[in-house]
Design an enzyme around this catalytic site. Sequence first.
Site, PDB file in Angstrom:
ATOM      1  CE1 TYR A 265      45.559  39.165  39.569  1.00 21.49           C
ATOM      2  CE2 TYR A 265      45.406  36.808  39.202  1.00 21.49           C
ATOM      3  CZ  TYR A 265      44.807  38.002  39.514  1.00 21.49           C
ATOM      4  OH  TYR A 265      43.457  38.053  39.784  1.00 21.49           O
ATOM      5  CG  ASP A 300      45.652  45.540  36.399  1.00 25.85           C
ATOM      6  OD1 ASP A 300      46.585  45.063  35.722  1.00 25.85           O
ATOM      7  OD2 ASP A 300      44.617  44.916  36.688  1.00 25.85           O
ATOM      8  CE  LYS A 372      44.536  44.245  29.895  1.00 28.13           C
ATOM      9  NZ  LYS A 372      44.472  42.990  30.614  1.00 28.13           N
TER      10      LYS A 372
HETATM   11  C1  B12 Z   1      39.572  44.324  44.377  1.00 24.92           C
HETATM   12  C2  B12 Z   1      38.796  43.418  43.459  1.00 24.92           C
HETATM   13  C3  B12 Z   1      39.438  42.275  43.005  1.00 24.92           C
HETATM   14  C4  B12 Z   1      40.866  41.908  43.396  1.00 24.92           C
HETATM   15  C5  B12 Z   1      40.839  41.216  44.785  1.00 24.92           C
HETATM   16  C6  B12 Z   1      42.117  41.396  45.542  1.00 24.92           C
HETATM   17  C7  B12 Z   1      41.956  40.855  46.924  1.00 24.92           C
HETATM   18  N1  B12 Z   1      43.033  40.344  47.466  1.00 24.92           N
HETATM   19  O1  B12 Z   1      40.888  40.914  47.501  1.00 24.92           O
HETATM   20  C8  B12 Z   1      41.250  40.957  42.240  1.00 24.92           C
HETATM   21  C9  B12 Z   1      41.844  41.772  41.138  1.00 24.92           C
HETATM   22  C10 B12 Z   1      42.201  39.825  42.600  1.00 24.92           C
HETATM   23  C11 B12 Z   1      39.873  40.483  41.791  1.00 24.92           C
HETATM   24  C12 B12 Z   1      39.664  39.323  41.095  1.00 24.92           C
HETATM   25  C13 B12 Z   1      38.424  38.936  40.618  1.00 24.92           C
HETATM   26  N2  B12 Z   1      37.255  39.599  40.697  1.00 24.92           N
HETATM   27 CO1  B12 Z   1      37.067  41.227  41.663  1.00 24.92          CO
HETATM   28  N3  B12 Z   1      36.770  42.907  42.309  1.00 24.92           N
HETATM   29  C14 B12 Z   1      37.472  43.740  43.057  1.00 24.92           C
HETATM   30  C15 B12 Z   1      36.746  45.086  43.244  1.00 24.92           C
HETATM   31  C16 B12 Z   1      37.366  46.072  42.278  1.00 24.92           C
HETATM   32  C17 B12 Z   1      36.756  45.684  44.621  1.00 24.92           C
HETATM   33  C18 B12 Z   1      36.344  44.740  45.751  1.00 24.92           C
HETATM   34  C19 B12 Z   1      36.809  45.333  47.045  1.00 24.92           C
HETATM   35  O2  B12 Z   1      37.960  45.145  47.423  1.00 24.92           O
HETATM   36  N4  B12 Z   1      35.962  46.131  47.707  1.00 24.92           N
HETATM   37  C20 B12 Z   1      36.329  46.838  48.935  1.00 24.92           C
HETATM   38  C21 B12 Z   1      35.886  46.043  50.184  1.00 24.92           C
HETATM   39  C22 B12 Z   1      36.334  46.786  51.441  1.00 24.92           C
HETATM   40  O3  B12 Z   1      34.484  45.978  50.131  1.00 24.92           O
HETATM   41  P1  B12 Z   1      33.660  44.621  50.414  1.00 24.92           P
HETATM   42  O4  B12 Z   1      34.364  43.471  49.827  1.00 24.92           O
HETATM   43  O5  B12 Z   1      32.267  44.849  50.010  1.00 24.92           O
HETATM   44  O6  B12 Z   1      33.742  44.475  51.984  1.00 24.92           O
HETATM   45  C23 B12 Z   1      32.958  45.218  52.882  1.00 24.92           C
HETATM   46  C24 B12 Z   1      31.597  44.592  53.207  1.00 24.92           C
HETATM   47  O7  B12 Z   1      31.048  43.855  52.152  1.00 24.92           O
HETATM   48  C25 B12 Z   1      31.837  43.797  54.432  1.00 24.92           C
HETATM   49  N5  B12 Z   1      32.421  42.472  54.378  1.00 24.92           N
HETATM   50  C26 B12 Z   1      33.025  41.812  53.358  1.00 24.92           C
HETATM   51  N6  B12 Z   1      33.462  40.631  53.786  1.00 24.92           N
HETATM   52  C27 B12 Z   1      33.156  40.521  55.072  1.00 24.92           C
HETATM   53  C28 B12 Z   1      33.345  39.494  55.982  1.00 24.92           C
HETATM   54  C29 B12 Z   1      32.901  39.629  57.294  1.00 24.92           C
HETATM   55  C30 B12 Z   1      33.120  38.545  58.261  1.00 24.92           C
HETATM   56  C31 B12 Z   1      32.236  40.816  57.689  1.00 24.92           C
HETATM   57  C32 B12 Z   1      31.766  40.964  59.059  1.00 24.92           C
HETATM   58  C33 B12 Z   1      32.037  41.841  56.783  1.00 24.92           C
HETATM   59  C34 B12 Z   1      32.495  41.689  55.481  1.00 24.92           C
HETATM   60  O8  B12 Z   1      32.743  44.611  55.136  1.00 24.92           O
HETATM   61  C35 B12 Z   1      33.677  45.189  54.215  1.00 24.92           C
HETATM   62  C36 B12 Z   1      34.035  46.534  54.729  1.00 24.92           C
HETATM   63  O9  B12 Z   1      32.923  47.369  54.755  1.00 24.92           O
HETATM   64  C37 B12 Z   1      35.275  44.696  42.849  1.00 24.92           C
HETATM   65  C38 B12 Z   1      34.478  45.796  42.161  1.00 24.92           C
HETATM   66  C39 B12 Z   1      33.978  46.782  43.157  1.00 24.92           C
HETATM   67  N7  B12 Z   1      34.223  48.056  42.939  1.00 24.92           N
HETATM   68  O10 B12 Z   1      33.365  46.404  44.144  1.00 24.92           O
HETATM   69  C40 B12 Z   1      35.486  43.524  41.903  1.00 24.92           C
HETATM   70  C41 B12 Z   1      34.436  42.366  41.875  1.00 24.92           C
HETATM   71  C42 B12 Z   1      34.022  42.069  43.273  1.00 24.92           C
HETATM   72  N8  B12 Z   1      35.198  41.260  41.297  1.00 24.92           N
HETATM   73  C43 B12 Z   1      34.484  40.529  40.539  1.00 24.92           C
HETATM   74  C44 B12 Z   1      34.980  39.391  39.842  1.00 24.92           C
HETATM   75  C45 B12 Z   1      33.989  38.688  38.928  1.00 24.92           C
HETATM   76  C46 B12 Z   1      36.298  38.965  39.978  1.00 24.92           C
HETATM   77  C47 B12 Z   1      36.890  37.739  39.296  1.00 24.92           C
HETATM   78  C48 B12 Z   1      36.040  36.517  39.518  1.00 24.92           C
HETATM   79  C49 B12 Z   1      37.137  37.997  37.829  1.00 24.92           C
HETATM   80  C50 B12 Z   1      37.658  36.791  37.115  1.00 24.92           C
HETATM   81  N9  B12 Z   1      36.767  35.982  36.560  1.00 24.92           N
HETATM   82  O11 B12 Z   1      38.831  36.612  37.054  1.00 24.92           O
HETATM   83  C51 B12 Z   1      38.280  37.617  39.981  1.00 24.92           C
HETATM   84  C52 B12 Z   1      38.221  36.719  41.213  1.00 24.92           C
HETATM   85  C53 B12 Z   1      38.698  35.385  41.056  1.00 24.92           C
HETATM   86  C54 B12 Z   1      38.340  34.650  42.334  1.00 24.92           C
HETATM   87  N10 B12 Z   1      38.832  33.445  42.435  1.00 24.92           N
HETATM   88  O12 B12 Z   1      37.656  35.150  43.198  1.00 24.92           O
HETATM   89  C55 B12 Z   1      33.078  41.021  40.416  1.00 24.92           C
HETATM   90  C56 B12 Z   1      32.065  40.193  41.186  1.00 24.92           C
HETATM   91  C57 B12 Z   1      30.781  40.115  40.401  1.00 24.92           C
HETATM   92  C58 B12 Z   1      29.730  39.436  41.184  1.00 24.92           C
HETATM   93  N11 B12 Z   1      28.852  40.216  41.800  1.00 24.92           N
HETATM   94  O13 B12 Z   1      29.725  38.232  41.250  1.00 24.92           O
HETATM   95  C59 B12 Z   1      33.219  42.488  40.875  1.00 24.92           C
HETATM   96  C60 B12 Z   1      31.971  43.099  41.507  1.00 24.92           C
HETATM   97  C61 B12 Z   1      33.639  43.286  39.617  1.00 24.92           C
HETATM   98  C62 B12 Z   1      32.673  43.171  38.462  1.00 24.92           C
HETATM   99  N12 B12 Z   1      31.758  44.114  38.322  1.00 24.92           N
HETATM  100  O14 B12 Z   1      32.753  42.262  37.695  1.00 24.92           O
HETATM  101  N13 B12 Z   1      38.916  41.355  42.154  1.00 24.92           N
END
Ligand code: B12
Lengths: 520, 252
Positions: A265, A300, A372
């Site tokens: 991880y 996961d 798990k």
């Molecule tokens: C995948 C995921 C992870 C993965 C990440 C893997 C990786 N390499 O990215 C893992 C399992 C590692 C992870 C870890 C954590 N996560 Co997380 N994770 C998620 C999850 C399930 C999906 C996020 C995602 O990938 N979305 C898909 C992408 C495509 O969407 P997006 O990010 O919104 O991006 C789009 C737009 O926002 C935009 N965009 C985003 N970035 C950029 C940048 C630019 C330049 C531009 C133009 C556009 C743009 O364009 C994208 C495409 O449309 C969400 C829950 C959810 N369903 O949203 C939680 C979530 C984001 N995680 C969360 C948390 C808290 C964590 C942790 C902090 C938990 C912890 N304490 O350990 C850790 C992170 C530790 C850290 N140092 O950051 C929370 C955030 C809460 C908050 N609002 O603050 C969420 C919402 C879950 C929750 N309900 O608790 N996570």
Amino acid sequence: MPQTKLGLDPAVVRRARALARKAAAPVEKLAHTHTTVSVERATLRLAGVTGADATGMPWVNHLVDAVREQVGLEYGVALPVWHALASGEHTDLVAMAEKAATGGVRFALPTGKDAERAAKAARKAVGTGFVRIDRNRRDRNKLLAKLGDPPKPWIYLIVATGDIYEDIPQAQAAAREGADIVAVIRSTGQSLLDYVPEGATREGYAGTYATQENFRLMRAALDDVSRELGRYVRLTNYASGLCMPEIAALAGLERLDMMLNDCMYGIIFRDINPQRTFIDQRFSRAIHARAGIVINTGEDNYLTTADAVDAAHTVIVSQLLNERFGLEAGLQPWQLGLGHAFEINPDIPDSFRLELAHALLVRELFPEAPLKYMPPTKHMSGNVFAGYLLDAFFNLVGVMTGQGIILVGMMTEGIHTPFLSDRDLALENVNYVRNAVGDLAEDFRPAPGGFVVERAHRVLGESVELLQRIVDDGLLDAIADGTFGITKRPADGGKGLDGVVKKADGYLNPASDLLEEGRT
Amino acid sequence: MTGEPKIVRPYGDTTGDGMVQLSFTLPVGKDGRADGAALQLARKMGLEPATVVHSKAMGPDFTFFVVYGRVSHLVDLSQVEVVEREFPVLTAKEVNLAIRSRLRRKLVVVGATVGTDAHTVGLDAILNVKGFAGEKGLEYYREVRVVNMGSQVTADELVARAKAEHADALLTSQVVTQKDAHLHHTREVSEAVVATWPDASHRPLVIVGGPRFDTVTPKDLGVDRIFGRGTTPAEVASYLVHALLPTAKVPA
Ligand code: B12
């Protein structure tokens, strides 16, 4: 093995395990021939070195840094430290560390009689840590016998306020509502700290710092609520990041019950150097084994960056590797909480059947492991109503396939860290499904040759193929190529490689020695 | 459309009934006062009449409520502000052509998830060839050079790299919003940009993206543009052309 529902071919399963063993061997060798700054600090923590300077930098860091600077870590920190202590100039290790922090201690590698004396003293000091860890293990067993061990599946809930004093009432509330396991998530950014913060903390981001004092406070609070409820509530934290070995030691010292501990991880999701991770992982798992802690692995997570259908076999491969590394480090099968998840895109046809096939495959491959099972996260959107339904289907698969630990899915997963009411509703969901489904697992048999059975066989077949490729190329190269979570991590990249040291002949670590001798 | 009403109310099952549904928790045990307390809140929020259709104790000190009620508020559609996309969305071919003809070199973008945030899926969705929602990411554009630094990068590292690469644009992603971490980290980037390029006319474009920036404006954060949930790579590419190559004559 109980009668299987999928009719997996035992020869294929054996082959998969044999390949995993082969793939793991070179990495195990790496772990045995190297140490890290965190392994050495963990050793000092077991000997009772606690506390930090005014800036919060722990004394164990000062000691290890000073030894490293003056004599190197090739021989371990124990000989130079206990040799210096034998000089009689320092009342104890903390006093010595305080001086070492300002460059006031001369360290040297002892030889002959001096070395023997230092080794003996180190062993005695580190042994006190194991006395405490062993006592905690006995206490846990006593409490489980006295208060009661909840039946599986264990319900696993997360708290993550960032403030230990907010976490405590939330954790107690979660236990009262039915959680069997409370996990305190760590603050973002802790993984990359090359030290463990000290004391009770109130300022984490999206999680609370893992510190010895926070561990102690939370375990005490859960002991209270366990007595109130007449059921032992388990506490979980994360042995991951750059301080995996130290956090594992602290977990044993403070009677945590389960720890997230994955072999990859940190590499994939925190960009921690692969070699550092594998070495730290070996030591931390040996401590968990001794402490009777159940580990949880993180497969996961691959399904958040890779597609859950396309990459299903990478989960199985990683589980086989985690199993192999775990057993090698001394963990028993009942301590292997292998992870997997319900992350298939709900818009695709038969997504539920595919989930069922994957979950059953994992169940049958690892019959003794308390698996798990993780809820949907990636496909959880702002539509909390649809999310609630998806979580119910996840719960259904979990109960139907006999998963050991069910992490409770939150309908607001796509929005924020859980509100109190999110958690309560989620438990209502799980409790309904558990109650309504009862022993359906007993009645449920997928049709031989049907969709579920075929899918499971196919994933297992793909896993064997991938394992063969990993054996051919080497695990480190496979990781560099992005095999897991479609994330490429070269063996020399990432954070923390500078903390890795090759052991010299004559390396001494009393903690490792005591761990190996104590293996059952 | 003709005859569309300018003033509307929430719709339950009849035009104008104003019905909404709402759920919340009060730090009140489920005793005699609990439902009354929920109703008081609902009324103050403009729900009249309101009904508590569900209330449930969550431990001794909290109660969860589901409330339905009629709101008296009106929505004036003419007052709704819509942020229209200020640029047309171009095809990859059009973007490449605009860069080639106007810039006469590759357009360089440097991206990273800044601070302690480790989420990369969103950033990768915009930058990686694989892209998002069936659209290829910026790496696929022949005239765009992408440097993707991944996550857990400090603002200073990002800016230093952008400088070294002579970047035309800096792309930052922020996903974790607890305790406003996303705003904090974004401001670190904009401050580092100002420190590195004191002369605003030589500054690269600063873009930030993430799912929960709804509450702030680019000006609040000192950036040029915010991209939110569901952003596609083509939108970002088109914006780059629009903002960096303003006089480009782009075939419609
Ligand atoms: C995948 C995921 C992870 C993965 C990440 C893997 C990786 N390499 O990215 C893992 C399992 C590692 C992870 C870890 C954590 N996560 Co997380 N994770 C998620 C999850 C399930 C999906 C996020 C995602 O990938 N979305 C898909 C992408 C495509 O969407 P997006 O990010 O919104 O991006 C789009 C737009 O926002 C935009 N965009 C985003 N970035 C950029 C940048 C630019 C330049 C531009 C133009 C556009 C743009 O364009 C994208 C495409 O449309 C969400 C829950 C959810 N369903 O949203 C939680 C979530 C984001 N995680 C969360 C948390 C808290 C964590 C942790 C902090 C938990 C912890 N304490 O350990 C850790 C992170 C530790 C850290 N140092 O950051 C929370 C955030 C809460 C908050 N609002 O603050 C969420 C919402 C879950 C929750 N309900 O608790 N996570």
